[in-house]
Design a protein around this motif. Sequence first.
Motif: not given
Length: 302
Positions: A254-272
């Motif tokens: 209620d005191v500051a403009p909003p802050a945002n972040i785009s989250l991308f969840i991927t499959e197989g990130l650790n395998e590649s």
Amino acid sequence: MMKEINYLILVFLCSVSATPWDWQQSNDQKTFSEMELHLRNLRKQPYFLKVNSVVNVKRGETAYLPCRVKTLGDYLVTWLKGNDVAVLSVGSNVFTSDSRYSVVHVPRQRIGADDWNLLINKTELSDSGKYHCSLNTEPKISHTVYVTVEENVYVEQKDTPNNYHNPSTPIAHVAGAPSMLAATGDNVQLDCRISGLNSPPLSLYWTKDGVVLNARVRSGISLEVEKLPGVSRSTLFLTNASTKDSGEYICLSDVAPPANISLFITEGLNESPVLASLSSLSNIPESSMFTVSLLLYLVSRL
């Protein structure tokens, strides 16, 4: 509500006779019973808790109009604008063609209350004025918020960036913004920090796709909130992330403009090995991070 209760008690005391036992007579006893019943009914009605009633923003910023109601029950919250009592919303439904308006409902189960905050995006000077958060009780009660939208003042000096910030205005920032990349099964942590606070915020929460995040929306969600003068923080934890968790997360207060972040969840990130190495690069410019994260996300879906 307390003023009305005091008024009813005063009316009752003035209406009864001076004799100590006159209340036992039929007329006065009826008056007493009616007053007692009315007072009991008033105690069951909802009422407003103390929140900020003065909102000052710069033109183009988002205005957050707080309204906190105790024991709402089956009553409805309505937002009205100005003396013309134009209806802006009823409950979570917005009744105006102006798409800048929205309502955020935040349950406060710990104190048995609900926040029904009105948000005005991309404020204009004409948005200044009185706004009423009203309840359909009998008699009707309301909480008034006074909004002032001021013109932006930009001061450009030599050897200084063109982006000007008023130091008296709190700033919200999400670590890692504008984007974050994670793999399915990971535990994700989103940190929001609000600085420049003269006093702690009344509201500090996260939304995704316009929905306030809590344990009822998604299992495995937990929140840590620290409200302090100077700097306040809110940390959102997502356990065992899945592709459904991808999206835009917004830190609101209620005191500051909003802050945002785009989250991308991927499959197989650790395998590649290619994707893993790209996602771990630390020298990518912040302006290019969103594009890189989006490309990694799309490649992982192939």
